[in-house]
Design a protein around this motif. Sequence first.
Motif, mmCIF file in Angstrom:
data_model
loop_
_atom_site.group_PDB
_atom_site.id
_atom_site.type_symbol
_atom_site.label_atom_id
_atom_site.label_comp_id
_atom_site.label_asym_id
_atom_site.label_seq_id
_atom_site.Cartn_x
_atom_site.Cartn_y
_atom_site.Cartn_z
ATOM 1 N N VAL A 80 70.565 94.192 43.671
ATOM 2 C CA VAL A 80 69.650 93.498 44.568
ATOM 3 C C VAL A 80 68.322 93.284 43.845
ATOM 4 O O VAL A 80 67.915 94.099 43.027
ATOM 5 C CB VAL A 80 69.443 94.287 45.886
ATOM 6 N N VAL A 81 67.689 92.159 44.137
ATOM 7 C CA VAL A 81 66.368 91.846 43.594
ATOM 8 C C VAL A 81 65.428 91.708 44.781
ATOM 9 O O VAL A 81 65.664 90.905 45.683
ATOM 10 C CB VAL A 81 66.399 90.534 42.773
ATOM 11 N N GLY A 82 64.371 92.497 44.797
ATOM 12 C CA GLY A 82 63.413 92.441 45.892
ATOM 13 C C GLY A 82 62.577 91.176 45.848
ATOM 14 O O GLY A 82 62.426 90.550 44.803
ATOM 15 N N GLY B 283 68.720 98.285 41.697
ATOM 16 C CA GLY B 283 67.814 97.283 41.149
ATOM 17 C C GLY B 283 66.904 97.917 40.126
ATOM 18 O O GLY B 283 67.031 99.095 39.804
ATOM 19 N N THR B 284 65.992 97.124 39.615
ATOM 20 C CA THR B 284 65.024 97.636 38.653
ATOM 21 C C THR B 284 63.617 97.256 39.103
ATOM 22 O O THR B 284 63.423 96.278 39.831
ATOM 23 C CB THR B 284 65.265 97.059 37.239
ATOM 24 N N ILE B 285 62.666 98.048 38.663
ATOM 25 C CA ILE B 285 61.262 97.788 38.951
ATOM 26 C C ILE B 285 60.451 98.317 37.768
ATOM 27 O O ILE B 285 60.874 99.271 37.110
ATOM 28 C CB ILE B 285 60.827 98.442 40.290
ATOM 29 N N VAL B 286 59.340 97.695 37.490
ATOM 30 C CA VAL B 286 58.485 98.127 36.385
ATOM 31 C C VAL B 286 57.152 98.607 36.946
ATOM 32 O O VAL B 286 56.773 98.236 38.062
ATOM 33 C CB VAL B 286 58.274 96.983 35.358
ATOM 34 N N GLU C 239 54.651 96.725 39.567
ATOM 35 C CA GLU C 239 55.376 95.700 40.330
ATOM 36 C C GLU C 239 55.573 96.159 41.773
ATOM 37 O O GLU C 239 55.737 97.345 42.034
ATOM 38 C CB GLU C 239 56.744 95.458 39.679
ATOM 39 N N THR C 240 55.542 95.218 42.698
ATOM 40 C CA THR C 240 55.826 95.481 44.100
ATOM 41 C C THR C 240 57.032 94.651 44.506
ATOM 42 O O THR C 240 57.128 93.477 44.152
ATOM 43 C CB THR C 240 54.626 95.086 44.995
ATOM 44 N N GLN C 241 57.950 95.261 45.223
ATOM 45 C CA GLN C 241 59.113 94.554 45.735
ATOM 46 C C GLN C 241 59.208 94.801 47.233
ATOM 47 O O GLN C 241 58.905 95.891 47.710
ATOM 48 C CB GLN C 241 60.401 95.035 45.056
ATOM 49 N N ALA C 242 59.640 93.785 47.961
ATOM 50 C CA ALA C 242 59.777 93.899 49.412
ATOM 51 C C ALA C 242 61.229 93.664 49.804
ATOM 52 O O ALA C 242 61.920 92.826 49.225
ATOM 53 C CB ALA C 242 58.875 92.878 50.103
ATOM 54 N N PHE C 243 61.680 94.413 50.796
ATOM 55 C CA PHE C 243 63.019 94.275 51.364
ATOM 56 C C PHE C 243 62.892 94.311 52.888
ATOM 57 O O PHE C 243 61.969 94.916 53.420
ATOM 58 C CB PHE C 243 63.919 95.434 50.912
ATOM 59 N N ARG C 244 63.834 93.674 53.574
ATOM 60 C CA ARG C 244 63.844 93.703 55.039
ATOM 61 C C ARG C 244 65.088 94.418 55.519
ATOM 62 O O ARG C 244 66.162 94.294 54.927
ATOM 63 C CB ARG C 244 63.842 92.285 55.621
ATOM 64 N N VAL C 245 64.923 95.161 56.602
ATOM 65 C CA VAL C 245 66.040 95.817 57.266
ATOM 66 C C VAL C 245 65.907 95.486 58.746
ATOM 67 O O VAL C 245 64.916 95.856 59.379
ATOM 68 C CB VAL C 245 66.006 97.351 57.051
ATOM 69 N N GLU C 246 66.883 94.759 59.272
ATOM 70 C CA GLU C 246 66.843 94.399 60.691
ATOM 71 C C GLU C 246 67.411 95.550 61.512
ATOM 72 O O GLU C 246 68.481 96.071 61.199
ATOM 73 C CB GLU C 246 67.622 93.110 60.920
ATOM 74 N N ALA D 28 57.887 87.409 53.111
ATOM 75 C CA ALA D 28 58.499 86.102 53.378
ATOM 76 C C ALA D 28 59.730 85.859 52.511
ATOM 77 O O ALA D 28 60.643 85.148 52.909
ATOM 78 C CB ALA D 28 57.479 84.987 53.168
ATOM 79 N N THR D 29 59.758 86.447 51.311
ATOM 80 C CA THR D 29 60.891 86.233 50.405
ATOM 81 C C THR D 29 61.772 87.476 50.269
ATOM 82 O O THR D 29 62.659 87.518 49.419
ATOM 83 C CB THR D 29 60.389 85.826 49.005
ATOM 84 N N ALA D 30 61.521 88.473 51.106
ATOM 85 C CA ALA D 30 62.274 89.726 51.028
ATOM 86 C C ALA D 30 63.719 89.521 51.473
ATOM 87 O O ALA D 30 63.963 88.965 52.537
ATOM 88 C CB ALA D 30 61.609 90.781 51.902
ATOM 89 N N PRO D 31 64.689 89.991 50.678
ATOM 90 C CA PRO D 31 66.083 89.895 51.096
ATOM 91 C C PRO D 31 66.360 90.896 52.220
ATOM 92 O O PRO D 31 65.744 91.963 52.282
ATOM 93 C CB PRO D 31 66.869 90.249 49.836
ATOM 94 N N VAL D 32 67.280 90.538 53.099
ATOM 95 C CA VAL D 32 67.687 91.429 54.183
ATOM 96 C C VAL D 32 68.767 92.368 53.649
ATOM 97 O O VAL D 32 69.770 91.918 53.096
ATOM 98 C CB VAL D 32 68.229 90.643 55.395
ATOM 99 N N LEU D 33 68.548 93.671 53.794
ATOM 100 C CA LEU D 33 69.533 94.658 53.382
ATOM 101 C C LEU D 33 70.305 95.136 54.598
ATOM 102 O O LEU D 33 69.726 95.338 55.663
ATOM 103 C CB LEU D 33 68.858 95.852 52.706
ATOM 104 N N THR D 34 71.606 95.313 54.431
ATOM 105 C CA THR D 34 72.451 95.876 55.479
ATOM 106 C C THR D 34 72.892 97.262 55.033
ATOM 107 O O THR D 34 72.565 97.708 53.935
ATOM 108 C CB THR D 34 73.670 94.969 55.741
ATOM 109 N N ASP D 35 73.635 97.954 55.863
ATOM 110 C CA ASP D 35 74.105 99.293 55.555
ATOM 111 C C ASP D 35 74.835 99.287 54.216
ATOM 112 O O ASP D 35 75.674 98.427 53.964
ATOM 113 C CB ASP D 35 75.035 99.774 56.665
#
Length: 65
Positions: free
Chosen positions: A8-10, A27-30, A33-40, A15-22
């Motif tokens: 997964v890439v955050g 992924g990677t992060i440096v 860096e900030t990454q955003a994810f959504r969980v409904e 606004a551009t955060a991917p929706v994660l399910t169960d």
Amino acid sequence: MAGKPQPVVGGDSFATAPVLTDGAYRGTIVPGETQAFRVEMAYGQKLSARLRTPPASPSLREQIG
């Protein structure tokens, strides 16, 4: 949550955060860096999340303070 973690890439914002399910994700992060994810979630649900990272090298510890 059995099985191989899915790549997964955050997003760079909510606004551009991917929706994660169960499941499990990888992924990677440096540093810096900030990454955003959504969980409904429905009302009354609780989120449980875990982040695993490898031990930081001396130079990485220096970078992130």
